[in-house]
Motif scaffolding. Structure first.
Motif, mmCIF file in Angstrom:
data_model
loop_
_atom_site.group_PDB
_atom_site.id
_atom_site.type_symbol
_atom_site.label_atom_id
_atom_site.label_comp_id
_atom_site.label_asym_id
_atom_site.label_seq_id
_atom_site.Cartn_x
_atom_site.Cartn_y
_atom_site.Cartn_z
ATOM 1 N N UNK A 161 0.820 -1.236 0.000
ATOM 2 C CA UNK A 161 0.000 0.000 0.000
ATOM 3 C C UNK A 161 0.845 1.274 0.000
ATOM 4 N N UNK A 162 2.048 1.193 0.534
ATOM 5 C CA UNK A 162 2.902 2.395 0.523
ATOM 6 C C UNK A 162 3.409 2.630 -0.902
ATOM 7 N N UNK A 163 3.610 1.537 -1.646
ATOM 8 C CA UNK A 163 3.965 1.687 -3.071
ATOM 9 C C UNK A 163 2.807 2.371 -3.813
ATOM 10 N N UNK A 164 1.585 1.949 -3.510
ATOM 11 C CA UNK A 164 0.416 2.588 -4.147
ATOM 12 C C UNK A 164 0.350 4.065 -3.762
ATOM 13 N N UNK A 165 0.626 4.340 -2.504
ATOM 14 C CA UNK A 165 0.548 5.724 -2.030
ATOM 15 C C UNK A 165 1.639 6.579 -2.690
ATOM 16 N N UNK A 166 2.852 6.011 -2.824
ATOM 17 C CA UNK A 166 3.938 6.746 -3.484
ATOM 18 C C UNK A 166 3.561 7.085 -4.919
ATOM 19 N N UNK A 167 2.958 6.104 -5.607
ATOM 20 C CA UNK A 167 2.571 6.332 -7.009
ATOM 21 C C UNK A 167 1.460 7.379 -7.081
#
Ligand code: M6R
Length: 612
Positions: free
Chosen positions: A481-487
């Motif tokens: 989810x942090x990858x999604x948030x970064x994107x």
């Protein structure tokens, strides 16, 4: 009014306008673009009235034009109105009004409201004069204007927060809401109405939050509240807990940066007073549930939108891992129409910074309609979602003005970790594990402050990487989810195409994107998946992809594998998603700046989305 509009600029808009009652008529000024344009236009108009309405528009029906900007005036000139929301049956109403001779100057759904109120106002009989010697009737009972607004709203399908004036009723203002927020500020010798507390707080901290289906009628002598079906409502005056300075930029160049740097404080606030005296668990007074209630819950359902949805995904991992209770996560906008079968003993949660996102509110109402208990994690005290839920947890992160959510997100992650601990301790987590967990959580503000020291290194990286037009963000389990948030952060404020993926999933498709022109940001975990993530990095490297690694201090990455390495402090596992978020926020911020983007006013975005 101009000051209020300026304070709402952060919510995103494309045009602005205001209308003032003066000299027996209406002076209406509106313009595409910034509030500053409107201020310039208004300064040439010699505005002298003491009753007015103003608006910033975020286009839904009809393009961004002066004519479509609010306020809208009825074609007979008798009603002027501003509106947030969407009138769904506007086509049918418009057809009817055309047959009655009303005309339209804009492409908006809103204009039908102004004309329909004018239609009812024209039909409304004048109040009979009081008998000689009798006192004048109460303004409300005799207000043709209030009655005309009420009759109109009974025919309207959709959502609205409206404020309405009539030059024929210069001492009155009527406002009403359904689905769009509306707040009455009770000031000194003045009343103010706004869709967001930040527009009022420089004038008064005494506010009344209107509920759906309520109207407020403001006159020179005060205000009254009532419902659409004519019931009187006793007002509850709340105190806003933050001051105007909390919502100001201060020394910072942008709200987004200010709020990124406020995270240690926001995280501290989320925890204050929420640990048990024995230091082994968390406490949440606002949930209104007993430990016995928790024992029978067999599933949690979390829904939200945007960044809040990413927080739900982290909550899923933490609750399932530590409390061993299944968690289902759904987009609020999907949940409301999906008619999902839910377990009998599920507990429903929504996450919303603003507490006003219409999709999330609708999901909450749908779950309540089905008889489920619904909890809310919200930042804005008194918001609609906070008030309509059966209980919840306030974030206490302070006002978040930046359109790109930052401090609200990490505070949601911390609350998710505390909640996982709270439920875990009612199930199988031991006292000593609980104590370790609490110790880990209490370190978060200091560790976040240390992570923020990466800012200069990230600024340097951002300058070199801002030329790329595609990015991948990769992480596993609760770092996905942090990858999604970064994107999402990168897309929102720099308009760069970015995708978040589970790192191992990358080889099933997205790997085709990898080239020297598409960097990958890796969120590196500790523990059993560390080697797996390193393998994914190797696969990228083998295809000449650039790698930015965000990794805990103690893990050893193979020499030369990452092109850039950002080291975050070692921490309790439940805290890693919080610390890993900070570098991706800073990276997006600095890349957006390097590309010359308006970080606090990203194109097409609104801070809280109160239309479906
Ligand atoms: O106020 P909410 O948390 O309900 O808002 C939900 C989303 O609209 C919001 O998180 C949005 O995705 C932000 N722009 C993210 O930065």
């Amino acid at each position: 009014m101009l000051e209020g509009l300026k304070r709402l600029e952060y919510r995103g808009y494309d045009s602005a306008g205001l209308a003032v009652l003066q000299d027996g008529g209406v002076t209406n000024v509106k313009s595409v673009g910034r509030v500053a344009n409107l201020a310039k236009l208004a300064s040439g108009k010699n505005l002298t009235g003491t009753t007015g309405i103003s608006h910033t528009r975020w286009a839904t029906h009809g393009g961004v034009t002066d004519a479509n900007a609010h306020p809208h005036v009825s074609s007979d000139g008798q009603v002027v109105l501003v509106h947030n929301g969407v009138i769904e049956n506007y086509v049918a109403i418009k057809k009817f009004l055309l047959t009655k001779g009303y005309t339209f100057a804009s492409e908006t759904d809103t204009e039908v409201l102004a004309n329909l109120i004018a239609y009812h106002l024209a039909k409304e009989p004048a109040a009979p004069a009081p008998a000689p010697g009798a006192s004048a009737p109460m303004a409300d009972a005799s207000s043709r204007f209030l009655t005309a607004v009420r009759k109109t709203l009974l025919h309207v399908e959709g959502t609205y927060g409206i404020a309405v004036l009539s030059p024929a009723h210069p001492g009155e203002l009527v406002a009403a809401r359904k689905g769009s927020p509306l707040i009455l500020g009770v000031g000194e010798n003045e009343h103010l109405i706004a869709s967001d507390v930040s527009a009022l707080v420089s004038r008064t901290q005494n506010v009344v939050y209107l509920k759906d289906g309520e109207l407020v009628h403001v006159t020179g002598s005060g205000f009254t509240l009532s419902t659409l079906d004519l019931a009187d409502v006793s007002p509850v005056i709340d105190q806003v807990t933050w001051s105007v300075e909390d919502a100001e930029l201060g020394e910072h160049p942008h709200y987004m940066l200010k709020e990124i740097f406020e995270q240690p404080q926001a995280l501290e606030n989320a925890m204050r007073g929420r640990f048990s005296a024995d230091g082994s668990t968390a406490n949440f007074g606002g949930l209104n549930l007993t430990p016995a209630d928790f024992r029978i819950i067999d599933r949690f359902v979390f829904t939200s939108c945007g960044t809040g949805w990413h927080a739900c995904l982290v909550a899923e991992h933490l609750i399932e891992r530590y409390a061993r209770i299944p968690v289902e996560v759904d987009y609020a906008s999907e949940f409301r129409y999906r008619n999902a079968p839910l377990d009998r003993d599920a507990l429903f949660f929504v996450i919303s910074q603003s507490g006003e996102t219409i999709d999330t509110l609708a999901a909450l109402r749908e779950a309540k309609r089905k008889g489920y208990k619904c909890m809310a994690i919200c930042n804005v005290v008194g918001s609609t979602i906070a008030r309509e839920s059966d209980g919840g947890i306030y974030q206490h992160a302070g006002p978040e003005i930046g359109v790109a959510s930052t401090k609200a997100f990490t505070s949601q992650l911390l609350i998710a970790a505390m909640f996982a601990l709270y439920v875990a301790r009612m199930r199988d987590m031991s006292f000593s594990e609980g104590v370790e967990f609490v110790k880990g959580l209490k370190q978060v503000p200091d560790l976040a402050a240390r992570t923020l020291k990466l800012a200069p290194q990230i600024e340097d990286i951002a300058k070199r990487y801002s030329k790329f037009n595609d990015f991948l963000f990769l992480g596993r389990l609760d770092l996905f989810p942090i990858a999604l948030e970064g994107a999402l952060k990168l897309k929102e404020i720099s308009y760069i195409h970015a995708e978040g993926y589970p790192a191992a999933e990358m080889k099933h498709g997205p790997i085709a994107l990898i080239s020297e022109e598409c960097p990958s940001v890796f969120l590196v975990p500790k523990g059993e998946l560390f080697n797996k993530v390193v393998s994914s990095m190797q696969e990228i490297k083998a295809r000449k992809g650039l790698i930015i690694a965000i990794a805990p201090e103690s893990v050893e990455l193979p020499e030369g594998l990452a092109d850039e390495t950002l080291r975050i402090p070692d921490c309790h596992d439940a805290v890693l998603p919080i610390l890993a978020t900070i570098p991706v926020q800073l990276l997006s911020y600095h890349i957006a700046l390097a590309r010359g983007c308006d970080v606090d006013k990203p194109r097409n975005l609104a801070k809280s989305v109160t239309v479906e």
